[in-house]
Design a protein around this motif. Structure first.
Motif, PDB file in Angstrom:
ATOM      1  N   ASP A 207      48.310  47.593  29.193  1.00  0.00           N
ATOM      2  CA  ASP A 207      48.691  46.753  30.322  1.00  0.00           C
ATOM      3  C   ASP A 207      48.282  45.303  30.048  1.00  0.00           C
ATOM      4  O   ASP A 207      47.120  44.928  30.234  1.00  0.00           O
ATOM      5  N   LYS A 210      46.573  42.944  32.618  1.00  0.00           N
ATOM      6  CA  LYS A 210      45.146  43.112  32.892  1.00  0.00           C
ATOM      7  C   LYS A 210      44.277  42.875  31.664  1.00  0.00           C
ATOM      8  O   LYS A 210      43.139  42.415  31.777  1.00  0.00           O
ATOM      9  N   TYR A 211      44.830  43.186  30.477  1.00  0.00           N
ATOM     10  CA  TYR A 211      44.033  43.133  29.249  1.00  0.00           C
ATOM     11  C   TYR A 211      44.635  42.161  28.236  1.00  0.00           C
ATOM     12  O   TYR A 211      45.842  41.927  28.213  1.00  0.00           O
ATOM     13  N   GLU A 388      42.861  55.246  31.960  1.00  0.00           N
ATOM     14  CA  GLU A 388      42.093  55.721  33.114  1.00  0.00           C
ATOM     15  C   GLU A 388      40.588  55.593  32.869  1.00  0.00           C
ATOM     16  O   GLU A 388      39.832  55.257  33.788  1.00  0.00           O
ATOM     17  N   TRP A 390      39.110  53.360  30.910  1.00  0.00           N
ATOM     18  CA  TRP A 390      38.770  51.949  31.036  1.00  0.00           C
ATOM     19  C   TRP A 390      38.639  51.555  32.503  1.00  0.00           C
ATOM     20  O   TRP A 390      37.678  50.870  32.882  1.00  0.00           O
ATOM     21  N   LYS A 391      39.599  51.980  33.311  1.00  0.00           N
ATOM     22  CA  LYS A 391      39.571  51.629  34.735  1.00  0.00           C
ATOM     23  C   LYS A 391      38.315  52.172  35.409  1.00  0.00           C
ATOM     24  O   LYS A 391      37.676  51.485  36.214  1.00  0.00           O
ATOM     25  N   GLU A 392      37.953  53.395  35.053  1.00  0.00           N
ATOM     26  CA  GLU A 392      36.762  54.012  35.645  1.00  0.00           C
ATOM     27  C   GLU A 392      35.495  53.245  35.282  1.00  0.00           C
ATOM     28  O   GLU A 392      34.629  53.007  36.125  1.00  0.00           O
ATOM     29  N   GLU A 394      35.269  50.124  34.444  1.00  0.00           N
ATOM     30  CA  GLU A 394      35.301  48.825  35.114  1.00  0.00           C
ATOM     31  C   GLU A 394      34.876  48.961  36.569  1.00  0.00           C
ATOM     32  O   GLU A 394      34.145  48.103  37.101  1.00  0.00           O
ATOM     33  N   THR A 395      35.307  50.023  37.220  1.00  0.00           N
ATOM     34  CA  THR A 395      34.954  50.252  38.623  1.00  0.00           C
ATOM     35  C   THR A 395      33.453  50.466  38.774  1.00  0.00           C
ATOM     36  O   THR A 395      32.823  49.947  39.705  1.00  0.00           O
ATOM     37  N   LEU A 404      38.814  44.115  41.820  1.00  0.00           N
ATOM     38  CA  LEU A 404      39.198  44.237  40.422  1.00  0.00           C
ATOM     39  C   LEU A 404      40.628  43.752  40.274  1.00  0.00           C
ATOM     40  O   LEU A 404      41.511  44.130  41.030  1.00  0.00           O
TER      41      LEU A 404
END
Length: 405
Positions: A207, A210-211, A388, A390-392, A394-395, A404
């Protein structure tokens, strides 16, 4: 056969240059106060127009570094404002290098003084005046995966002529898009005999809203700890130059070993605070014992071969540091043909090595895919699972109440 003989001759020449082109020194920093970042500059004379090379060190007081054999002085300063330039108000020391007894630690005390520093270095970007003779890594250059440094012939060059690979400017940390302070960097590290182009199908699914993708391209014939140290130095430089506060690190195959060794270095130096996650794909955490054949029977031993067997010093120490806090996602491949056994794997790395128990115990998440060693990078489920993960991470890292992007 004649081609192989030529490659071994080239490798022998490169190894000899590696041995004679650099000298390892030690520094003991005497101050007890906290330091921002130490910049080590290698000089051929006290006040040069150009420098032989430089290093960035964070959090260390007992420092080992390698300088070109032509260097005669070490100029070391505390980069208070993190701009990779020396200003008169920054504590420094200029000291001669002892070529006769390089193993004797140099005791360094940084002081603010009105003289004694190289005046030609004042407020000059270090990268602009570096004439690094051995390892001119290109840091923060914008590049496309179609560029020549990512060709397969450069991967072969990196194995058999690693110093030539470096001197031609093929190695370094390359930005695939202009730096964007609003996007999270993702650093990708390829495996042996590979280049950053191996990641092309994986990169296509990232993405980019975002990245931002950065690729670490390096000569794979060098010792793994030397490569990991180079990765650490490179990340230190770009982190202080661009002031980013978070990034993800991903390694494929041997790139996972390099990334894990980097993780050990930054953990020991307490400089992993910006690292959100470590992802490995098809990495031989249990070693590659076939490398022992090259060590035992090859007329010239490629330096990296010595690090790959399970009983090598590098592999034995890979999981010996204290437990790291960075979340690790371990991905492995299995392209099964015939009965599942100890030698089953992805066609290159065995399952027993990919699923080394030490790596499993350290990993926060483990996922397997019915893919071979390279095609796994095109697997849509792998790509989705990593996104997923990476998102976790970051959260989990985000402060309460933050949004975010």
């Amino acid at each position: 056969m004649f081609t192989a003989c030529s490659q071994y001759r080239q490798l022998a020449s490169e190894i000899e240059r590696l041995k004679t082109g650099l000298i390892e020194y030690q520094v003991q920093l005497q101050e007890k106060d906290e330091i921002s970042a130490l910049i080590l500059i290698f000089l051929s004379d006290k006040n040069p127009q150009q420098i032989d090379g430089f290093d960035v060190v964070i959090g260390e007081r007992d420092i080992k570094f390698k300088a070109p054999i032509t260097s005669r002085y070490l100029f070391i300063f505390d980069d208070l404002n993190s701009d990779l330039r020396f200003q008169k108000n920054e504590p420094f020391q200029l000291t001669p290098l002892d070529l006769q007894q390089p193993e004797r630690p140099m005791k360094v005390s940084l002081t603010r003084a009105s003289s004694g520093y190289p005046t030609k270095l004042i407020n000059i970007p270090i990268k602009q005046i570096a004439k690094v003779k051995i390892s001119p890594a290109r840091i923060g250059f914008e590049a496309s995966l179609s560029d020549l440094q990512f060709n397969k012939d450069k991967a072969e060059l990196g194995m058999w002529k690693p110093l030539t690979h470096l001197q031609e400017g093929n190695a370094g940390l390359f930005f695939l898009t202009p730096f964007d302070k609003e996007k999270i960097p993702v650093i990708l590290v390829h495996g042996i005999a590979g280049t950053a182009r191996d990641f092309e199908p994986f990169i296509e699914k990232i993405d980019t809203e975002k990245y931002q993708v950065w690729v670490f391209n390096y000569p794979t014939g060098l010792p793994l700890l030397l490569i990991a140290k180079g990765l650490e130095n490179t990340i230190n430089v770009v982190r202080y130059q661009y002031k980013f506060t978070q990034f993800h690190l991903l390694g494929h195959s041997m790139g996972g070993l390099v990334s894990k060794a980097y993780l050990n270095l930054c953990t020991a130096n307490s400089s992993c605070d910006s690292l959100l996650s470590f992802t490995s794909i098809s990495s031989p955490f249990g070693g590659v014992n076939s490398a022992q054949i090259g060590i035992d029977y090859s007329p010239v031993v490629m330096p990296v071969w010595r690090d790959l067997p399970a009983n090598s010093e590098f592999m034995q120490e890979l999981f010996t540091p204290p437990e790291v806090a960075t979340p690790h996602m371990l991905n492995f491949g299995f392209k099964i043909s015939g009965l599942l056994n100890r030698q089953s794997g992805d066609g290159v790395i065995s399952l027993s090595s990919q699923l080394d128990m030490r790596a499993q115990q350290e990993a926060e998440l483990i996922r397997g895919y019915d893919e071979d060693h390279l095609k796994i990078l095109s697997n849509k489920q792998l790509q989705q699972n990593i996104a997923e993960f990476w998102k976790e991470t970051e959260t989990k890292r985000a402060p309460k109440g933050s949004l975010l992007h």
